[in-house]
Design a protein around this motif. Structure first.
Motif, short mmCIF file in Angstrom:
data_model
loop_
_atom_site.label_atom_id
_atom_site.label_comp_id
_atom_site.label_asym_id
_atom_site.label_seq_id
_atom_site.Cartn_x
_atom_site.Cartn_y
_atom_site.Cartn_z
N LYS A 1 0.83 -1.21 0.00
CA LYS A 1 0.00 0.00 0.00
C LYS A 1 0.86 1.25 0.00
O LYS A 1 0.53 2.25 -0.67
N ASP B 1 1.73 2.11 -3.47
CA ASP B 1 0.58 2.18 -4.38
C ASP B 1 0.41 0.90 -5.19
O ASP B 1 0.03 0.93 -6.37
N ALA C 1 -1.10 -2.00 -3.62
CA ALA C 1 -2.08 -2.87 -2.97
C ALA C 1 -3.29 -3.14 -3.85
O ALA C 1 -3.86 -4.23 -3.82
N ASP C 2 -3.68 -2.15 -4.65
CA ASP C 2 -4.87 -2.30 -5.48
C ASP C 2 -4.55 -2.66 -6.92
O ASP C 2 -5.45 -2.77 -7.75
#
Length: 476
Positions: free
Chosen positions: A359, A362, A364-365
């Motif tokens: 996370k 940037d 994590a998604d």
């Protein structure tokens, strides 16, 4: 037993209403079975529609070359000019542009005035369609759908259409997934792009069903237009949508200004007659739109000899875009890529800590990462970063968490572990492609799917080989 017109239309109404209700959103699940179940439902609806609408089917003209002379005369009459090239039948390509003389690099080959380009603007000539174009949420927000409906509008005008000669010189069907049978989709099932192909297919069926329901409504906005229940068939919509997918270009949108009066830098989709007869070859871009003269132009990117097929470059597209939007793939395509799905399972060791580190960066998604065939970087940086974080022990993860992003050192041992993780992941993926079906007994759609799968297989093998010399970051 002969079925009456009213019963046929009633059946179509029931089928399309069911589609609108059941295809409200694309499948979000990562499970292949979920997309396969969606596909089977959609295919059954399509088969039922095509069967019911057989009495209304347009008789597609099979030999395009029979109308070449009329098309060329129409082009000449409307200032569409060619220089040293002409459309001809070309083996394995259908129709292509062939040199009529020796052509030097940089020569202007085709020029097309804007007024002869078919855009959604043609709908504005019909008051009822102009109102629909403005108020309908799909037509107002999806320019490619508006262009699809524009093609059908002109098609239904018949000889009254300005583009009549152009439309009947277009292909009568296409090799894109909208024409695939269940066997072709079955061959494609192991593809990394299978889910997207199903969603696109479903989307087109949903669009058609939505507009058909509008058409049969008592207060139909299609009243006073050439659209009728007997001509707005799924076959016609599929053909028009495929025409857009395979031939779409984008030109500057005219007459749109900001509140301050400045021209807006926007584009609109268009079909460009004669221009769209060039086939694709990987090279540099060789076409443009001249905003001073409002002409689209095609130039020779290299020299050609008389009798050669002359190609243009459709853009820096991977094989997935060419497969979906053109019905072909390119061997060793330098713009090809493989969508690598990487995610951290909640059962992973030290999940919370790894997730926090991801996370911070940037990641994590980010679920899908790209492996590229060509270029300086074969692996998208996020792939290497994910592999490092996935392979790190607690001490390394704590250091990554506590140091600024990009400042945590990566040991040589961790780099080797990350490389091993990626190699195992890619090797496992490659193993699903090893036993591809033989092409001998395949129809053209199935052969195309196998060619797509083979290009993915080659890219994965190329990536595994490249890992041996891949340089991982020393800090993360």
């Amino acid at each position: 037993m002969v079925i009456g017109k009213d019963e046929i239309l009633s059946r179509c109404g029931i089928i399309t209403k069911d589609v609108v209700v059941n295809l409200t959103i694309d499948v979000q699940s990562n499970l292949k079975n979920a997309h396969w179940d969606r596909l089977i439902y959609v295919k059954s609806a399509v088969d039922a529609l095509i069967d019911a609408q057989k009495p209304f089917q347009r008789k597609f003209l099979r030999n395009r070359m029979d109308f070449k002379q009329e098309f060329e005369q129409w082009c000449k009459k409307n200032s569409i000019k060619t220089f040293g090239v002409k459309p001809e039948a070309v083996e394995n390509y259908g129709i292509g542009m062939v040199a009529t003389e020796d052509i030097s690099q940089g020569k202007l080959l085709v020029s097309v005035p804007r007024k002869e380009m078919l855009t959604a603007g043609s709908l504005k000539s019909c008051p009822a369609m102009k109102h629909l174009l403005k108020d309908d949420p799909i037509l107002n927000n999806m320019n490619n759908v508006a262009l699809t409906m524009s093609i059908l509008y002109e098609l239904f005008l018949g000889k009254k259409s300005h583009w009549y000669e152009y439309l009947r010189f277009l292909p009568t069907e296409y090799s894109v997934p909208l024409y695939f049978d269940e066997e072709a989709f079955s061959a494609l099932k192991i593809s990394a792009f299978f889910d997207q192909a199903v969603n696109i297919y479903s989307s087109i069926v949903r669009q058609y069903s939505y507009f058909y329901q509008l058409l049969i409504d008592r207060s139909s906005p299609f009243r006073g237009t050439p659209f009728k229940e007997t001509n707005f068939t799924f076959e016609n919509y599929r053909w028009a949508a495929s025409t857009v997918m395979t031939r779409i270009n984008f030109i500057p949108l005219q007459g749109e200004f900001s509140e301050a009066g400045a021209a807006l830098a926007m584009n609109e989709p268009a079909l460009i007659p004669m221009w769209d007869l060039f086939n694709h070859e990987v090279q540099a871009l060789c076409s443009d739109y001249d905003t001073d003269t409002n002409y689209g132009r095609v130039f020779a990117i290299k020299s050609w000899s008389a009798g050669d097929q002359v190609f243009i470059h459709y853009g820096d597209r991977g094989n997935y875009e060419l497969f979906i939007g053109g019905g072909f793939v390119v061997d060793n395509n330098p713009f090809d890529y493989f969508p690598l799905k990487l995610s951290l399972g909640q059962a992973s060791e030290n999940y919370s800590l790894r997730f926090e580190v991801l996370k911070q960066r940037d990641l994590a998604d980010v679920k899908v990462h790209r492996i590229f065939w060509g270029g300086d970087e074969m692996f998208q940086p996020s792939i290497l970063q994910f592999a490092i974080i996935h392979s790190a022990d607690v001490a390394a993860l704590e250091e990554m968490k506590n140091l600024p992003v990009g400042k945590a050192p990566i040991s040589e041992q961790l780099q080797l572990k990350a490389k091993s993780f990626l190699k195992n992941r890619l090797t496992l993926l490659l193993s699903t492609y090893v036993k591809l079906p033989e092409e001998n007994d395949q129809n053209p759609s199935q052969k195309l799917c196998l060619a797509c799968l083979d290009s993915e297989k080659q890219l994965l093998q190329h990536a595994i080989d490249a890992l041996e010399t891949c340089t991982f970051p020393s800090e993360i």
